[in-house]
Motif scaffolding. Structure first.
Motif, short mmCIF file in Angstrom:
data_model
loop_
_atom_site.label_atom_id
_atom_site.label_comp_id
_atom_site.label_asym_id
_atom_site.label_seq_id
_atom_site.Cartn_x
_atom_site.Cartn_y
_atom_site.Cartn_z
N ALA A 26 4.65 6.55 -0.76
CA ALA A 26 3.40 7.42 -0.93
C ALA A 26 3.85 8.71 -0.83
N VAL A 28 6.32 10.49 -2.57
CA VAL A 28 6.81 11.11 -3.63
C VAL A 28 5.73 11.51 -4.33
N LYS A 30 2.51 12.66 -3.11
CA LYS A 30 2.04 13.75 -2.42
C LYS A 30 1.57 14.97 -2.94
N THR A 36 -3.60 9.26 0.02
CA THR A 36 -3.43 7.93 0.67
C THR A 36 -4.55 7.00 0.83
N PHE A 37 -4.46 5.72 0.75
CA PHE A 37 -5.76 5.05 0.61
C PHE A 37 -6.55 5.47 1.99
N ARG A 38 -5.94 5.86 3.10
CA ARG A 38 -6.63 6.30 4.39
C ARG A 38 -7.30 7.45 4.07
N GLN A 104 6.41 1.60 -3.93
CA GLN A 104 5.28 0.89 -3.06
C GLN A 104 4.10 1.50 -3.81
N GLY A 199 10.14 9.42 0.31
CA GLY A 199 8.73 9.51 0.72
C GLY A 199 8.27 8.10 1.38
N THR A 200 9.05 7.48 2.09
CA THR A 200 8.51 6.25 2.78
C THR A 200 8.45 6.36 4.28
N GLY A 202 8.81 3.73 5.98
CA GLY A 202 9.58 2.52 6.23
C GLY A 202 8.95 1.55 7.40
N VAL A 224 15.27 11.01 1.42
CA VAL A 224 14.73 12.17 1.23
C VAL A 224 13.04 12.21 1.87
N ASN A 225 12.78 12.94 2.92
CA ASN A 225 11.56 12.98 3.67
C ASN A 225 11.51 14.12 4.33
N PRO A 226 10.24 14.92 4.62
CA PRO A 226 10.23 16.06 5.33
C PRO A 226 9.97 15.61 6.91
N GLU A 227 9.69 14.31 7.06
CA GLU A 227 9.77 13.92 8.57
C GLU A 227 10.88 12.64 8.51
N GLY A 241 12.81 17.46 3.58
CA GLY A 241 12.01 18.25 2.85
C GLY A 241 11.40 17.38 1.69
N SER A 243 9.99 16.05 -1.60
CA SER A 243 10.76 15.49 -2.69
C SER A 243 10.53 16.29 -4.04
N1 APR Z 1 8.06 14.32 -0.15
C1 APR Z 1 8.51 13.09 0.35
N2 APR Z 1 8.06 12.50 1.43
C2 APR Z 1 6.95 12.80 2.00
C3 APR Z 1 6.10 13.79 1.44
C4 APR Z 1 6.77 14.81 0.25
N3 APR Z 1 6.07 15.75 -0.37
N4 APR Z 1 5.07 14.26 2.08
C5 APR Z 1 4.99 13.04 2.85
N5 APR Z 1 6.15 12.45 3.09
C6 APR Z 1 6.59 11.21 3.68
C7 APR Z 1 6.02 11.31 5.02
O1 APR Z 1 6.63 11.81 6.14
C8 APR Z 1 5.76 9.84 5.20
O2 APR Z 1 7.29 9.25 5.82
O3 APR Z 1 5.90 10.09 2.94
C9 APR Z 1 5.89 8.85 3.73
C10 APR Z 1 4.24 8.30 3.55
O4 APR Z 1 4.42 7.07 4.37
P1 APR Z 1 3.15 6.29 4.51
O5 APR Z 1 1.77 7.11 4.16
O6 APR Z 1 3.41 5.33 5.41
O7 APR Z 1 3.27 5.63 2.92
P2 APR Z 1 4.34 4.18 2.40
O8 APR Z 1 5.54 4.37 3.27
O9 APR Z 1 4.74 4.41 0.95
O10 APR Z 1 3.70 3.05 3.00
C11 APR Z 1 2.43 2.95 2.31
O11 APR Z 1 1.56 1.04 2.77
O12 APR Z 1 -0.45 2.40 2.92
C12 APR Z 1 0.01 1.04 2.62
O13 APR Z 1 0.25 -0.37 0.86
C13 APR Z 1 -0.05 0.85 1.06
O14 APR Z 1 1.83 0.98 -0.42
C14 APR Z 1 1.17 1.71 0.90
C15 APR Z 1 2.00 1.52 1.95
#
Ligand code: APR
Length: 258
Positions: A26, A28, A30, A36-38, A104, A199-200, A202, A224-227, A241, A243
């Motif tokens: 998610a 990538v 953002k 997000t669905f939340r 995802q 951007g996941t 994990g 690649v992830n800011p966190e 940072g 993406s």
């Molecule tokens: N660039 C890259 N990564 C980013 C950015 C950005 N601009 N902004 C936030 N992130 C990172 C966050 O730090 C987090 O680690 O993206 C990640 C998003 O994590 P989740 O919201 O848990 O999304 P994801 O890992 O894709 O899992 C979501 O679970 O919600 C269900 O089925 C749904 O496919 C979805 C999955």
């Protein structure tokens, strides 16, 4: 290592990859403003938990309520366009034609940015299917060709084949992933020499296990992830940072002097 040298080093590894898998979540999307669905749990749905709505039982109990929530998400997604991160990933695939995107996300933005080979582990909100998959799994339905009118006919349209309900072609809680998608993603990660994870968090299985499948076979993991995430511990290169900023820099470093 400084961020610049990290970018250059990651670009060198990507340029030399033979079997690259790009796993996205998610994050990538953002910078395209995709909630997000939340985030989408507002208005009528604000007192619900996504795990109560995104399930086959919730749909059976109240198909109109679940269908309308997905329509609400579609409206929130309608204006979204690929951001520079999606575009850099698509350009990277042009440089490395064997690279496959495993996502995802259900927003279709990778394809909109020009990525060719995309495995959608959780389906797509841009597609609909018969709830009973009456013609096979999946029985895709183009709701724009139906007599059903979203403006007046509340709730899910009827399947033109069996009259049952049409539903979004996305994976709900307690459902298996699309046939073949996870198997192919797993095979690709088992054979990968490099996995670029973008951007996941994990956290959500089974997608979250894919980088570990590759790492156990000595693939190089780049994140690649800011966190920090559940993947960071196995990342040989962690690029901190967003993406939308990092990926264009990686692409530029990859193509410098080409
Ligand atoms: N660039 C890259 N990564 C980013 C950015 C950005 N601009 N902004 C936030 N992130 C990172 C966050 O730090 C987090 O680690 O993206 C990640 C998003 O994590 P989740 O919201 O848990 O999304 P994801 O890992 O894709 O899992 C979501 O679970 O919600 C269900 O089925 C749904 O496919 C979805 C999955």
């Amino acid at each position: 290592m400084s961020d610049d040298s990290l970018i250059r080093e990651a670009a060198r590894v990507l340029r030399g990859s033979q079997r690259l898998v790009i796993l996205t979540g998610a994050g990538v999307s953002k910078e395209s403003g995709i909630p997000t669905f939340r985030d989408a749990l507002e208005g009528l749905w604000e007192n619900y938990d996504a795990q109560q709505l995104a399930t086959p039982d919730a749909f059976r109990r109240n198909p109109r309520f679940v269908w309308d929530w997905y329509q609400h998400r579609r409206e929130m997604m309608a204006e979204a366009r690929p951001n520079p991160g999606h575009e850099a990933i698509a350009a990277l695939q042009n440089h490395l034609p064997q690279a496959v995107v495993v996502t995802q996300n259900i927003d279709g933005l990778h394809q909109m940015a020009g990525s060719q080979d995309v495995i959608e582990l959780h389906g797509s909100l841009r597609r609909n299917k018969c709830f009973d998959n009456c013609q096979g799994n999946p029985t895709l339905i183009n709701i724009h060709t139906l007599a059903w009118n979203p403006a007046t006919d509340d709730g899910p349209p009827p399947c033109p084949h069996c009259g049952g309900w049409v539903r979004p072609d996305v994976v709900w809680f307690h459902e298996t992933l699309p046939p073949g998608a996870l198997e192919r993603a797993h095979l690709l990660c088992a054979a990968a020499d490099v996995v670029l994870v973008i951007g996941t968090s994990g956290v959500v299985q089974p997608a979250a296990n894919l980088p570990f499948v590759a790492a156990r076979r000595n693939a190089t993991i780049i994140e690649v992830n800011p966190e920090l995430s559940q993947i960071t511990a196995i990342a040989r290169y962690y690029l901190p940072g967003p993406s939308g900023e990092i990926m264009p820099q990686v692409l530029a470093a990859m193509t410098d002097g080409e």
